[in-house]
Design an enzyme around this catalytic site. Structure first.
Site, short mmCIF file in Angstrom:
data_model
loop_
_atom_site.label_atom_id
_atom_site.label_comp_id
_atom_site.label_asym_id
_atom_site.label_seq_id
_atom_site.Cartn_x
_atom_site.Cartn_y
_atom_site.Cartn_z
N ASN A 106 0.84 -1.20 0.00
CA ASN A 106 0.00 0.00 0.00
C ASN A 106 0.88 1.25 0.00
O ASN A 106 1.98 1.26 0.55
CB ASN A 106 -1.02 0.00 1.14
CG ASN A 106 -0.45 -0.27 2.51
OD1 ASN A 106 0.59 -0.89 2.66
ND2 ASN A 106 -1.14 0.20 3.52
N GLU A 135 0.35 5.24 0.73
CA GLU A 135 -0.58 6.26 1.22
C GLU A 135 -0.13 7.66 0.78
O GLU A 135 0.88 7.82 0.10
CB GLU A 135 -0.69 6.13 2.75
CG GLU A 135 -1.30 4.77 3.11
CD GLU A 135 -1.58 4.58 4.59
OE1 GLU A 135 -1.07 5.37 5.41
OE2 GLU A 135 -2.31 3.62 4.91
N CYS A 151 -4.07 0.72 -2.50
CA CYS A 151 -3.92 -0.56 -1.81
C CYS A 151 -2.81 -1.39 -2.46
O CYS A 151 -2.48 -1.22 -3.65
CB CYS A 151 -5.21 -1.37 -1.89
SG CYS A 151 -6.55 -0.73 -0.89
N GLU A 201 -2.79 -4.50 -3.40
CA GLU A 201 -3.21 -5.33 -4.53
C GLU A 201 -3.26 -4.50 -5.81
O GLU A 201 -2.88 -4.95 -6.89
CB GLU A 201 -4.60 -5.93 -4.27
CG GLU A 201 -4.70 -6.80 -3.04
CD GLU A 201 -5.12 -6.00 -1.80
OE1 GLU A 201 -4.61 -4.87 -1.61
OE2 GLU A 201 -5.94 -6.51 -1.03
N CYS A 237 -9.99 -5.39 -0.40
CA CYS A 237 -11.15 -4.47 -0.36
C CYS A 237 -11.92 -4.58 -1.67
O CYS A 237 -11.45 -5.17 -2.65
CB CYS A 237 -10.68 -3.03 -0.11
SG CYS A 237 -10.06 -2.20 -1.59
N CYS A 271 -10.16 -3.35 -4.84
CA CYS A 271 -9.07 -4.24 -5.27
C CYS A 271 -9.60 -5.51 -5.92
O CYS A 271 -8.97 -6.06 -6.83
CB CYS A 271 -8.18 -4.59 -4.07
SG CYS A 271 -7.12 -3.21 -3.62
#
Ligand code: THU
Length: 143
Positions: free
Chosen positions: A47, A49, A58, A60, A96, A99
């Site tokens: 990830n 940010e 994310c 993935e 999520c 993703c």
């Protein structure tokens, strides 16, 4: 496709190793993702940010972007996702919703239904992408 237990643990190790480079200073929740392809290649992501919190990417999604950017258009057979060991209740981390859709792009392009290894403290939950994202919208719809 069946994954050998060696392939499985290599993929989980790759996700854990990737997570060490996660850029997650705001959530302090480091995620690693590792994609396994049918030629044996593994591509990882973490990830990433941003000070503008809502822009977080994310793990993935970063891994899929890397794979597509390297020219891969299919062959995705497995995905491992790891979270930090000291957060949450130890339940396996699952991708999520966004993703799942991003993973589906590469899966549907290559006509595969990858197994997703969702790593928890004492359990690895194995679930197909199609079970995580049934009736997915994908590139085939646009043909
Ligand atoms: N995160 C992922 O990298 N993958 C997921 O599937 C769930 C959430 C990241 C996003 C954010 O940087 C942090 O975990 C906390 O939500």
């Amino acid at each position: 496709m069946m994954l050998s237990k060696y392939a499985r643990s290599d993929l989980i190790d790759a996700a854990r190793t990737a997570a060490k480079h996660a850029y997650a200073p705001y959530s302090d929740y480091q995620v690693g993702a590792a994609l396994l392809f049918d030629d044996g290649a593994i591509i990882t992501g973490t990830n990433v940010e941003n000070a503008s919190y809502g822009l977080a990417l994310c793990a993935e999604t970063v891994a899929i972007a890397q794979a597509l950017g390297e020219g891969r258009r299919g062959g995705l057979i497995a995905v491992a996702v790891t979270g930090p060991a000291d957060k949450g209740d130890g339940e396996p981390i699952t991708p999520c919703g966004r993703c799942r859709q991003v993973l589906n792009e590469l899966a549907q392009l290559g006509g595969t239904d990858p197994v997703v290894l969702c790593v928890g403290t004492s359990e690895v939950r194995e679930v197909t992408l199609s079970a995580l994202l049934p009736h997915a919208f994908g590139p085939a719809h646009l043909d």
